[in-house]
Structure formats: C-alpha cells, structure tokens
Scaffold this active site. Structure first.
Site, PDB file in Angstrom:
ATOM      1  N   GLY A  50     -16.095   9.885 -20.802  1.00 37.26           N
ATOM      2  CA  GLY A  50     -15.921  10.551 -21.865  1.00 37.26           C
ATOM      3  C   GLY A  50     -17.193  10.150 -22.769  1.00 37.26           C
ATOM      4  O   GLY A  50     -18.295   9.763 -22.315  1.00 37.26           O
ATOM      5  N   TYR A  54     -15.431   7.024 -27.468  1.00 41.08           N
ATOM      6  CA  TYR A  54     -14.081   7.391 -26.862  1.00 41.08           C
ATOM      7  C   TYR A  54     -13.960   6.287 -25.926  1.00 41.08           C
ATOM      8  O   TYR A  54     -12.988   5.730 -25.914  1.00 41.08           O
ATOM      9  CB  TYR A  54     -14.031   8.653 -26.533  1.00 41.08           C
ATOM     10  CG  TYR A  54     -12.631   9.047 -26.011  1.00 41.08           C
ATOM     11  CD1 TYR A  54     -11.746   9.740 -27.067  1.00 41.08           C
ATOM     12  CD2 TYR A  54     -12.134   9.119 -25.040  1.00 41.08           C
ATOM     13  CE1 TYR A  54     -10.350   9.685 -26.787  1.00 41.08           C
ATOM     14  CE2 TYR A  54     -10.843   9.507 -24.360  1.00 41.08           C
ATOM     15  CZ  TYR A  54     -10.029   9.808 -25.405  1.00 41.08           C
ATOM     16  OH  TYR A  54      -8.753  10.177 -25.093  1.00 41.08           O
ATOM     17  N   PRO A  84      -3.428   8.857 -20.790  1.00 42.05           N
ATOM     18  CA  PRO A  84      -3.402  10.258 -19.863  1.00 42.05           C
ATOM     19  C   PRO A  84      -4.554  10.574 -19.459  1.00 42.05           C
ATOM     20  O   PRO A  84      -5.723  10.077 -19.753  1.00 42.05           O
ATOM     21  CB  PRO A  84      -3.060  11.038 -20.973  1.00 42.05           C
ATOM     22  CG  PRO A  84      -2.559  10.355 -22.208  1.00 42.05           C
ATOM     23  CD  PRO A  84      -3.130   8.884 -22.019  1.00 42.05           C
ATOM     24  N   GLY A  85      -4.664  11.345 -18.319  1.00 45.67           N
ATOM     25  CA  GLY A  85      -5.806  12.103 -17.935  1.00 45.67           C
ATOM     26  C   GLY A  85      -5.845  13.323 -18.471  1.00 45.67           C
ATOM     27  O   GLY A  85      -5.306  13.655 -19.570  1.00 45.67           O
TER      28      GLY A  85
END
Length: 164
Positions: A50, A54, A84-85
């Site tokens: 990312g 982040y 999460p993905g």
C-alpha cells in the site's frame, strides 16, 4: 519522498485515534472485570503493497494491539487486530476509485479488472464481503473468542503467507 505532514495526518487518524479510544475504554473494562478490543489493521501491516504511511501505520497498529494485549490480559481484557485484504467496498467500485484506476491500466472494464485482480492476487479469487470482516471482529470480541488475545487475524482470502 513522502511528505512528513501527510504521514503525521495519517498517523493521527489511523494510529493515535485507536490508541485514544483504547485508553478511554480500558478503565471501564478493568472495573467490569471483562472486555474486548478489536482494532482494524490490514494485510499491509504484514507485507508492503500500500502507501508507505498506510503500511507503516498498520504495522504499528498490529504491534500496539499486541502490546496492549499484554497490559490488559491480567484484567481479563483481550486485544486483537483484524487484518483484511481487499474488500468489496466503494473504495474499489465508486467512480474515480481503485477499480477505475485498475481498469485504466488493464484496458478492461472495472468489473473485469477487479475480477482479474482477485483471481491473480487472492488465493480464494474474490474480494471479501464487508460482513466477512465484521464477522471476524465480532468473533474476537465475543465470549467464545475471549481466550484469543494478542493476535492479528488475517481475513484476506489466503493472500498473506507469513509465519508470524
């Protein structure tokens, strides 16, 4: 380079806000003799991919939750993170968002691009539904999940393959 002021803004939102909230909740949990904290991290807290801010902040979120779990365990308070993905949210599907950006690169429609991305990058070959992320958090916060503490639970369709 990555502007420090942007990094600080992201840190305030994604790292310091959860710390503030935990610090407000923990005294009440201690009085009650029970509590559960679930932070929302990301698979990008475990692997790069990312934005710089982040990834770094989500890695810090995971470590903060692990440290808080040690502090809170004697008070019967568990602390965990959900990682999460990709999730099927407006971030991917709204005009100008990631789906449009991916379509511009692939030359396919947004729907075809997202399907291609999922099939190429996620072993389960699909994005998570928001409810699947919520269900993991609810379990970690529930009585049946209360003995789990200090974990960073991947909910990513098998994308991250770390051993720690």
């Amino acid at each position: 380079t990555f502007p420090e002021e942007v990094f600080r803004k992201h840190a305030d939102l994604m790292m310091y806000a959860p710390i503030r909230l935990m610090n407000l909740c923990i005294p009440h949990f201690k009085v009650n003799g029970w509590g559960s904290i679930v932070t929302m991290a990301s698979m990008f807290g475990k692997k790069p991919g990312g934005l710089l801010s982040y990834d770094a902040i989500k890695a810090a979120d995971i470590m903060i939750s692990k440290d808080y779990s040690n502090y809170c365990a004697p008070f019967n308070v568990n602390v965990n993170s959900v990682c999460p993905g990709p999730v099927a949210t407006p971030l991917w599907y709204e005009k100008g968002q990631l789906g449009d950006q991916l379509a511009a690169v692939t030359g396919k429609s947004v729907e075809e691009s997202i399907k291609w991305f999922a099939e190429t990058n996620i072993p389960m070959q699909r994005f998570a539904e928001p409810e699947e992320i919520a269900n993991a958090a609810v379990y970690l916060a529930s009585v049946p999940g209360h003995y789990i503490t200090g974990t960073a639970l991947n909910v990513d369709g098998g994308t991250v393959k770390t051993i720690v």
